[in-house]
Design a protein around this motif. Structure first.
Motif, mmCIF file in Angstrom:
data_model
loop_
_atom_site.group_PDB
_atom_site.id
_atom_site.type_symbol
_atom_site.label_atom_id
_atom_site.label_comp_id
_atom_site.label_asym_id
_atom_site.label_seq_id
_atom_site.Cartn_x
_atom_site.Cartn_y
_atom_site.Cartn_z
ATOM 1 N N SER A 52 -4.836 40.868 -42.164
ATOM 2 C CA SER A 52 -4.792 40.288 -43.507
ATOM 3 C C SER A 52 -5.726 39.088 -43.618
ATOM 4 O O SER A 52 -6.335 38.861 -44.676
ATOM 5 C CB SER A 52 -3.364 39.881 -43.868
ATOM 6 O OG SER A 52 -2.854 38.943 -42.933
ATOM 7 N N TRP A 68 -9.236 40.348 -44.030
ATOM 8 C CA TRP A 68 -9.369 40.859 -45.400
ATOM 9 C C TRP A 68 -9.564 39.723 -46.398
ATOM 10 O O TRP A 68 -10.456 39.784 -47.253
ATOM 11 C CB TRP A 68 -8.117 41.659 -45.756
ATOM 12 C CG TRP A 68 -7.935 41.942 -47.214
ATOM 13 C CD1 TRP A 68 -8.536 42.922 -47.956
ATOM 14 C CD2 TRP A 68 -7.084 41.234 -48.132
ATOM 15 N NE1 TRP A 68 -8.117 42.872 -49.258
ATOM 16 C CE2 TRP A 68 -7.227 41.845 -49.395
ATOM 17 C CE3 TRP A 68 -6.226 40.151 -47.989
ATOM 18 C CZ2 TRP A 68 -6.524 41.397 -50.516
ATOM 19 C CZ3 TRP A 68 -5.529 39.700 -49.101
ATOM 20 C CH2 TRP A 68 -5.679 40.320 -50.353
ATOM 21 N N SER A 117 -0.427 38.719 -49.228
ATOM 22 C CA SER A 117 -0.066 39.699 -48.205
ATOM 23 C C SER A 117 1.430 39.596 -47.935
ATOM 24 O O SER A 117 1.997 38.497 -47.925
ATOM 25 C CB SER A 117 -0.855 39.471 -46.912
ATOM 26 O OG SER A 117 -0.442 38.289 -46.255
ATOM 27 N N SER A 146 -7.151 44.644 -57.151
ATOM 28 C CA SER A 146 -7.312 45.593 -56.053
ATOM 29 C C SER A 146 -6.111 45.529 -55.126
ATOM 30 O O SER A 146 -5.402 44.514 -55.083
ATOM 31 C CB SER A 146 -8.596 45.307 -55.259
ATOM 32 O OG SER A 146 -8.519 44.058 -54.601
ATOM 33 N N GLU A 147 -5.890 46.621 -54.410
ATOM 34 C CA GLU A 147 -4.841 46.689 -53.404
ATOM 35 C C GLU A 147 -5.446 47.205 -52.105
ATOM 36 O O GLU A 147 -6.392 47.986 -52.118
ATOM 37 C CB GLU A 147 -3.721 47.625 -53.854
ATOM 38 C CG GLU A 147 -2.971 47.141 -55.077
ATOM 39 C CD GLU A 147 -1.882 48.110 -55.502
ATOM 40 O OE1 GLU A 147 -0.787 48.081 -54.889
ATOM 41 O OE2 GLU A 147 -2.133 48.922 -56.415
ATOM 42 N N SER A 148 -4.883 46.767 -50.990
ATOM 43 C CA SER A 148 -5.393 47.227 -49.703
ATOM 44 C C SER A 148 -4.264 47.164 -48.678
ATOM 45 O O SER A 148 -3.090 47.029 -49.029
ATOM 46 C CB SER A 148 -6.592 46.378 -49.262
ATOM 47 O OG SER A 148 -7.251 46.981 -48.165
ATOM 48 N N ALA A 149 -4.630 47.299 -47.397
ATOM 49 C CA ALA A 149 -3.634 47.327 -46.334
ATOM 50 C C ALA A 149 -4.236 46.766 -45.060
ATOM 51 O O ALA A 149 -5.442 46.831 -44.840
ATOM 52 C CB ALA A 149 -3.158 48.758 -46.104
ATOM 53 N N SER A 150 -3.373 46.216 -44.224
ATOM 54 C CA SER A 150 -3.788 45.780 -42.893
ATOM 55 C C SER A 150 -3.226 46.757 -41.859
ATOM 56 O O SER A 150 -2.389 47.609 -42.173
ATOM 57 C CB SER A 150 -3.302 44.362 -42.605
ATOM 58 O OG SER A 150 -1.912 44.364 -42.328
ATOM 59 N N LEU A 202 -7.653 51.965 -40.180
ATOM 60 C CA LEU A 202 -7.760 51.317 -41.486
ATOM 61 C C LEU A 202 -7.789 52.343 -42.609
ATOM 62 O O LEU A 202 -7.170 52.151 -43.662
ATOM 63 C CB LEU A 202 -9.024 50.448 -41.549
ATOM 64 C CG LEU A 202 -8.871 48.975 -41.157
ATOM 65 C CD1 LEU A 202 -10.237 48.305 -41.097
ATOM 66 C CD2 LEU A 202 -7.957 48.251 -42.114
ATOM 67 N N ARG A 240 -5.019 52.481 -45.617
ATOM 68 C CA ARG A 240 -5.394 52.324 -47.021
ATOM 69 C C ARG A 240 -5.068 53.567 -47.845
ATOM 70 O O ARG A 240 -4.713 53.465 -49.017
ATOM 71 C CB ARG A 240 -6.884 51.990 -47.115
ATOM 72 C CG ARG A 240 -7.213 50.583 -46.598
ATOM 73 C CD ARG A 240 -8.691 50.384 -46.392
ATOM 74 N NE ARG A 240 -8.989 49.018 -45.936
ATOM 75 C CZ ARG A 240 -10.169 48.635 -45.443
ATOM 76 N NH1 ARG A 240 -11.171 49.513 -45.338
ATOM 77 N NH2 ARG A 240 -10.334 47.389 -45.052
ATOM 78 N N ARG A 288 -0.608 53.866 -47.716
ATOM 79 C CA ARG A 288 -0.080 52.525 -47.508
ATOM 80 C C ARG A 288 1.422 52.517 -47.233
ATOM 81 O O ARG A 288 1.918 51.699 -46.477
ATOM 82 C CB ARG A 288 -0.390 51.625 -48.710
ATOM 83 C CG ARG A 288 -1.864 51.316 -48.883
ATOM 84 C CD ARG A 288 -2.095 50.174 -49.856
ATOM 85 N NE ARG A 288 -1.568 50.420 -51.171
ATOM 86 C CZ ARG A 288 -2.205 51.114 -52.125
ATOM 87 N NH1 ARG A 288 -3.397 51.618 -51.868
ATOM 88 N NH2 ARG A 288 -1.672 51.285 -53.305
ATOM 89 N N ALA A 297 0.486 51.176 -43.628
ATOM 90 C CA ALA A 297 0.118 49.775 -43.867
ATOM 91 C C ALA A 297 1.071 48.863 -43.118
ATOM 92 O O ALA A 297 2.285 48.905 -43.334
ATOM 93 C CB ALA A 297 0.139 49.457 -45.356
#
Length: 246
Positions: free
Chosen positions: A26, A29, A132, A186-190, A216, A220, A223, A227
């Motif tokens: 995170s 990111w 996060s 936006s959305e994402s993931a670690s 990764l 993503r 998630r 994620a």
């Protein structure tokens, strides 16, 4: 007689929570999202911990860098990096920030919705909030729950004993979408920080590093299951006035 030695889960935040600039984390990111757009901006780091994230941000020349850290045991360390260090969120009241970092904080609050709403009041027009939270639906929690019918709390990680709330993909999205005059940009993931748990030779091997983009991609794309942390960028509407956020 009470022991004066802190148990791992209640150790000082700058000792318990490590700065992790590893690819896929995170922190990595957040720095990537902010890259090239920090100079002369005002940045608020909520839950600054050890200050590692702030040290990286400082190198990009922000106009103002402020830390919020409830654990006063970390304040002496943080004062070497931040222009201001506060214990409470509303201490810098009246100031507006272009970037607000809320990294692994909301799960520790009694009311994440109320806390995030208070953060919104500090956001400048066109400002952004980076968030996060750990994903309680991660496979590492699901598998023992499915096969053993139980889960165990841990000193750190997703099942940290000090967490007051648990998030999954839909609940996190619902929380992020609840802020007035804002939208989720936006959305994402670690991914899991295996490098901190594996032998050094393995964590730095070519094979392990080659697997990071694959991990990764899975995190993503799926998630809800892969994620380790759920990530989001929230942007303020340029037309919104902070004073109108009641």
């Amino acid at each position: 007689m009470l022991s004066t030695t802190a148990t791992p889960e209640y150790a000082p935040v700058h000792e318990k929570y490590r700065f992790k600039p590893l690819r896929g984390s995170s922190h990595h990111w957040a720095l990537k999202v902010m890259r090239g757009n920090v100079a002369s901006k005002r940045v608020l780091d909520v839950g600054a911990g050890s200050g590692g994230l702030g040290q990286c941000v400082r190198q990009d020349g922000p106009a103002l860098l402020v830390a919020i850290e409830p654990d006063v045991r970390a304040h002496t360390l943080l004062k070497g990096t931040y222009d201001q260090v506060h214990k409470e969120l509303m201490e810098p009241s009246g100031q507006l920030f272009d970037w607000i970092l809320v990294m692994d904080v909301l799960e520790h609050t009694p009311s994440p919705e109320t806390f995030l709403f208070q953060i919104r009041k500090l956001l400048a027009p066109n400002g952004k909030i980076l968030i996060s939270v750990p994903n309680v639906a991660h496979w590492s929690v699901r598998i023992p729950l499915f096969f053993l019918g139980s889960f165990e709390y841990t000193p750190i990680g997703i099942m940290d004993r000090t967490h007051l709330h648990f998030f999954y993909k839909r609940s996190f999205r619902r929380l992020c979408s609840s802020l007035p005059d804002c939208r989720v940009l936006s959305e994402s993931a670690s991914i899991e920080p295996f490098e901190l748990m594996l032998p050094r030779w393995l964590g730095q091997s070519l094979l392990f590093r080659a697997l990071i983009p694959v991990r990764l991609g899975l995190a993503r794309a799926f998630r809800g299951l892969f994620a380790y942390q759920l990530l989001a960028v929230i942007g303020a509407s340029p037309e919104a006035s902070p004073s109108s956020i009641a």
